[in-house]
Design an enzyme around this catalytic site. Structure first.
Site, PDB file in Angstrom:
ATOM      1  N   GLU A 199      -6.679   4.549   8.001  1.00 54.62           N
ATOM      2  CA  GLU A 199      -6.614   6.030   7.779  1.00 54.62           C
ATOM      3  C   GLU A 199      -7.828   6.415   7.308  1.00 54.62           C
ATOM      4  O   GLU A 199      -8.119   7.729   7.484  1.00 54.62           O
ATOM      5  CB  GLU A 199      -5.430   6.056   6.893  1.00 54.62           C
ATOM      6  CG  GLU A 199      -3.918   5.925   7.762  1.00 54.62           C
ATOM      7  CD  GLU A 199      -2.770   5.188   6.902  1.00 54.62           C
ATOM      8  OE1 GLU A 199      -2.884   5.398   5.678  1.00 54.62           O
ATOM      9  OE2 GLU A 199      -1.946   4.994   7.566  1.00 54.62           O
ATOM     10  N   GLU A 233      -5.033  -4.878  10.741  1.00 59.92           N
ATOM     11  CA  GLU A 233      -4.125  -3.972  10.881  1.00 59.92           C
ATOM     12  C   GLU A 233      -4.255  -3.208  11.975  1.00 59.92           C
ATOM     13  O   GLU A 233      -5.180  -2.255  12.291  1.00 59.92           O
ATOM     14  CB  GLU A 233      -4.146  -2.988   9.839  1.00 59.92           C
ATOM     15  CG  GLU A 233      -3.630  -3.505   8.397  1.00 59.92           C
ATOM     16  CD  GLU A 233      -3.403  -2.527   7.257  1.00 59.92           C
ATOM     17  OE1 GLU A 233      -2.302  -2.741   6.736  1.00 59.92           O
ATOM     18  OE2 GLU A 233      -3.961  -1.492   7.104  1.00 59.92           O
ATOM     19  N   LYS A 257       0.229   4.426  -0.024  1.00 63.33           N
ATOM     20  CA  LYS A 257      -0.479   5.483   0.411  1.00 63.33           C
ATOM     21  C   LYS A 257      -0.109   6.709  -0.545  1.00 63.33           C
ATOM     22  O   LYS A 257      -0.350   6.399  -1.587  1.00 63.33           O
ATOM     23  CB  LYS A 257      -0.083   5.351   1.783  1.00 63.33           C
ATOM     24  CG  LYS A 257      -0.039   4.120   2.671  1.00 63.33           C
ATOM     25  CD  LYS A 257       0.304   4.386   4.181  1.00 63.33           C
ATOM     26  CE  LYS A 257      -0.203   3.225   4.805  1.00 63.33           C
ATOM     27  NZ  LYS A 257       0.076   3.040   6.322  1.00 63.33           N
ATOM     28  N   HIS A 315      -9.549   0.906   5.116  1.00 64.41           N
ATOM     29  CA  HIS A 315      -8.181   1.233   5.906  1.00 64.41           C
ATOM     30  C   HIS A 315      -8.300   1.977   7.253  1.00 64.41           C
ATOM     31  O   HIS A 315      -9.034   2.831   7.216  1.00 64.41           O
ATOM     32  CB  HIS A 315      -7.218   1.760   4.768  1.00 64.41           C
ATOM     33  CG  HIS A 315      -5.716   1.802   5.474  1.00 64.41           C
ATOM     34  ND1 HIS A 315      -5.238   2.736   6.406  1.00 64.41           N
ATOM     35  CD2 HIS A 315      -4.667   0.964   5.018  1.00 64.41           C
ATOM     36  CE1 HIS A 315      -4.014   2.378   6.600  1.00 64.41           C
ATOM     37  NE2 HIS A 315      -3.849   1.326   5.942  1.00 64.41           N
ATOM     38  N   SER A 332       3.667  -2.065  10.419  1.00 64.84           N
ATOM     39  CA  SER A 332       5.398  -1.933  10.739  1.00 64.84           C
ATOM     40  C   SER A 332       5.873  -3.496  10.119  1.00 64.84           C
ATOM     41  O   SER A 332       6.785  -3.818  10.893  1.00 64.84           O
ATOM     42  CB  SER A 332       5.658  -1.973  11.925  1.00 64.84           C
ATOM     43  OG  SER A 332       5.223  -0.331  12.169  1.00 64.84           O
ATOM     44  N   ASN A 347       0.828  -1.159   0.010  1.00 67.21           N
ATOM     45  CA  ASN A 347       0.043   0.079   0.081  1.00 67.21           C
ATOM     46  C   ASN A 347       0.707   1.142  -0.140  1.00 67.21           C
ATOM     47  O   ASN A 347       1.531   1.402   1.059  1.00 67.21           O
ATOM     48  CB  ASN A 347      -1.098  -0.028   1.177  1.00 67.21           C
ATOM     49  CG  ASN A 347      -1.724   1.197   1.428  1.00 67.21           C
ATOM     50  OD1 ASN A 347      -1.669   2.132   0.471  1.00 67.21           O
ATOM     51  ND2 ASN A 347      -2.319   1.325   2.660  1.00 67.21           N
ATOM     52  N   GLY A 387       2.834   2.388  10.961  1.00 64.73           N
ATOM     53  CA  GLY A 387       3.677   3.542  10.767  1.00 64.73           C
ATOM     54  C   GLY A 387       4.509   3.637  11.953  1.00 64.73           C
ATOM     55  O   GLY A 387       5.254   4.883  12.246  1.00 64.73           O
TER      56      GLY A 387
HETATM   57  P1  13P Z   1       3.112   0.412   7.919  1.00 65.03           P
HETATM   58  O1  13P Z   1       3.892  -1.093   7.133  1.00 65.03           O
HETATM   59  O2  13P Z   1       3.734   1.564   7.359  1.00 65.03           O
HETATM   60  O3  13P Z   1       3.016   0.385   9.361  1.00 65.03           O
HETATM   61  O4  13P Z   1       1.778   0.654   7.447  1.00 65.03           O
HETATM   62  C1  13P Z   1       0.809  -0.462   7.175  1.00 65.03           C
HETATM   63  C2  13P Z   1      -0.565  -0.162   6.542  1.00 65.03           C
HETATM   64  O5  13P Z   1      -1.200   0.644   6.905  1.00 65.03           O
HETATM   65  C3  13P Z   1      -0.860  -0.612   5.171  1.00 65.03           C
HETATM   66  O6  13P Z   1      -1.874  -0.692   4.824  1.00 65.03           O
END
Ligand code: 13P
Length: 246
Positions: A96, A164, A11, A94, A210, A9, A170
Site C-alpha cells: 500500500e 505479500e 493498517k 508495504h 488474506s 498489521n 484484502g
Molecule cells: P489482508 O490480510 O487483509 O489480506 O492484508 C494483508 C496485509 O497487507 C498485511 O500487511
C-alpha cells in the site's frame, strides 16, 4: 530451526479505545502462545498500545517510518520518535505504501538502512501485482524488490521478509500454499546467493494476503513459510488468536 512469527498489521483502523481493547485481549489470549508475535497499530495508537503489550510476548511495531532521522518533514514520523515509544519493529515497503503512496525501492532502502542503524527490526514487504504474476514476472519482481531494498545492508539478523502478493491482499484470494511456498523458496535461494547459506537458513519469510484461521495451518506447514503478516483478520482477537496459535 526458525521460529514462526505472526504479525498483525492493523493498517488505518481503530480508535484508541478499540486498540486498547484488542491489545488487551491479545495479551491475555496469547500469553501461552508458542510463536513470536507482533502488533503494528497506527502511529496515533502506539502510545496507547505500548503499556498494554509491554512485558508480554507481543512486540510493538509501526507500519512505516520517515527516511530521515528528524527535521523539516511535515507529516512524517521519525525513527527516534518510534523508539521513544518502545517500538522495536517497523514494517517497510508495504504494497500500500508502494502502490498508493508511490514509494520506490530507493526510498524504501533508505528507510531500511536507517531503521537497522537504529537497532530496529525491519519487516521488508515484497510482492507482485496480478498483471506481473500473469506475465510470469512474480519471481523477477520479488528479486528486484529484495536486491534494491537491501542494497548496502550487510547483516540480516534483524531483517524479516514478508511476501505479500498484491492480488491477495484484502481480496479474500489467498495464494495457494504451493504458490506461496514456491516464491518463499525462491527468496530463500536468493538470500543464500547474496548472504550465504547460514543467512538463508535463518531468515524468517512471512506470507501475507488474506491469511485467515481457516488457511493459516496449511500455509505454515510449507517448508519455507515461517509466519504471517495479517491484515483484516488481525483486527479481531477472535480471528487473530487462532492464526497466532495455528
Ligand atoms: P489482508 O490480510 O487483509 O489480506 O492484508 C494483508 C496485509 O497487507 C498485511 O500487511
Amino acid at each position: 530451526m526458525r521460529t514462526y512469527y505472526i504479525a498483525g498489521n492493523w493498517k488505518m483502523h481503530k480508535t484508541r479505545a478499540e486498540a486498547a481493547e484488542l491489545a488487551g485481549a491479545l495479551v491475555a489470549q496469547l500469553k501461552d502462545g508458542k510463536h513470536k508475535y507482533l502488533v503494528a497499530p497506527s502511529f496515533t495508537l502506539i502510545e496507547t498500545v505500548a503499556p498494554i503489550v509491554r512485558g508480554s510476548n507481543i512486540l510493538l511495531g509501526a507500519q512505516n517510518m520517515a527516511p530521515e532521522e528528524q527535521g523539516a518533514h511535515t507529516g512524517e514520523v521519525s525513527v527516534l520518535q518510534l523508539k521513544d515509544l518502545g517500538v522495536t519493529t517497523v514494517i517497510l515497503g508495504h504494497s500500500e505504501r508502494r502502490h498508493i503512496y508511490k514509494e520506490d525501492d530507493a526510498l524504501i532502502n533508505k528507510k531500511v538502512k536507517l531503521a537497522l542503524r537504529h537497532g530496529l527490526e525491519v519487516i521488508l514487504c515484497i510482492g507482485e501485482l496480478l498483471e506481473e504474476r500473469e506475465a510470469g514476472r512474480a519471481e523477477a519482481v520479488c528479486e528486484s524488490q529484495i536486491v534494491k531494498g537491501l542494497e548496502g545492508v550487510e547483516d540480516l539478523s534483524r531483517v524479516v521478509i514478508a511476501y505479500e502478493p498484491v492480488w491477495a491482499i484484502g481480496t479474500g484470494k489467498t495464494a495457494t500454499p504451493e504458490d506461496a511456498d514456491a516464491i518463499h523458496a525462491y527468496v530463500r535461494r536468493l538470500i543464500g546467493k547474496l548472504y550465504g547459506a547460514g543467512a538463508a537458513e535463518k531468515i524468517i519469510i512471512q506470507y501475507g494476503g488474506s491469511v485467515k484461521p481457516e488457511n493459516a495451518a496449511q500455509l505454515m506447514a510449507k517448508e519455507n513459510i515461517d509466519g504471517a503478516l495479517v491484515g483484516g483478520a488481525a483486527l479481531k482477537a477472535d480471528s487473530f488468536v487462532p492464526i497466532a496459535k495455528f
